[in-house]
Motif scaffolding. Structure first.
Motif, PDB file in Angstrom:
ATOM      1  N   ASN A   1      -8.699  -3.906  -6.969  1.00 48.71           N
ATOM      2  CA  ASN A   1      -7.705  -4.492  -6.073  1.00 48.71           C
ATOM      3  C   ASN A   1      -7.891  -3.989  -4.643  1.00 48.71           C
ATOM      4  OD1 ASN A   1      -6.496  -5.962  -8.134  1.00 48.71           O
ATOM      5  ND2 ASN A   1      -5.064  -4.336  -8.628  1.00 48.71           N
ATOM      6  N   LEU A   2      -8.172  -2.697  -4.515  1.00 49.18           N
ATOM      7  CA  LEU A   2      -8.397  -2.122  -3.188  1.00 49.18           C
ATOM      8  C   LEU A   2      -9.650  -2.710  -2.548  1.00 49.18           C
ATOM      9  CD1 LEU A   2      -7.266  -0.109  -1.161  1.00 49.18           C
ATOM     10  CD2 LEU A   2      -8.605   1.669  -2.297  1.00 49.18           C
TER      11      LEU A   2
ATOM     12  N   VAL B   1     -15.748   1.572  -0.950  1.00 50.10           N
ATOM     13  CA  VAL B   1     -14.799   1.287  -2.039  1.00 50.10           C
ATOM     14  C   VAL B   1     -15.492   0.500  -3.147  1.00 50.10           C
ATOM     15  CG1 VAL B   1     -12.651   0.099  -2.651  1.00 50.10           C
ATOM     16  CG2 VAL B   1     -12.760   1.486  -0.579  1.00 50.10           C
TER      17      VAL B   1
ATOM     18  N   VAL C   1       0.848  -1.200   0.000  1.00 55.45           N
ATOM     19  CA  VAL C   1       0.000   0.000   0.000  1.00 55.45           C
ATOM     20  C   VAL C   1       0.881   1.246   0.000  1.00 55.45           C
ATOM     21  CG1 VAL C   1      -1.693   1.328   1.335  1.00 55.45           C
ATOM     22  CG2 VAL C   1      -1.989  -1.143   1.043  1.00 55.45           C
TER      23      VAL C   1
END
Length: 125
Positions: free
Chosen positions: A43-44, A104, A17
């Motif tokens: 991906n996050l 997200v 990260v």
């Protein structure tokens, strides 16, 4: 920390990260299109959806030691109070992780239909 210690994986994730934060600060040839954001957010999203479980499992050693009556607190503090504080904070963190995951995932879904208008770009002529 031994190579068998599960915490080493969180160290590697944190470094990943950190590297992303460092390399994504500005637009470049590999980081300029909505598809790049879509990939990053995907991906996050995958990463943050696992945080709740990671938070819970990070407290397994404390819980084990507490059940065995083997917790000492600096300054003679109460093990019961500190473990209760940890458990309450853990529940807050798990709830925050769930909220972060939802946000997200909404971002990822919002970016999904986006593309780049290449009209007039020199490399597209």
């Amino acid at each position: 920390m031994t190579t068998n210690n599960p915490a080493r994986h969180l160290d590697a994730a944190a470094e990943g990260v950190r590297a992303f934060n460092h390399t994504s600060r500005s637009v470049g040839t590999d980081w300029e299109f909505p598809a790049d954001s879509y990939t990053a957010l995907g991906n996050l999203s995958y990463l943050v959806q696992m945080l709740g479980q990671a938070v819970q499992q990070s407290t397994v050693p404390v819980t084990h030691a507490y059940k065995e009556g083997r917790i000492l607190v600096d300054g003679g503090g109460s093990a019961n109070a500190k473990v209760a504080e940890m458990r309450a904070a853990r529940e807050d963190a798990v709830a925050a992780a769930a909220a972060l995951t939802a946000a997200v995932q909404r971002m990822h879904n919002a970016v999904s239909p986006m593309g780049t208008d290449t009209t007039g770009l020199p490399e597209e002529d």
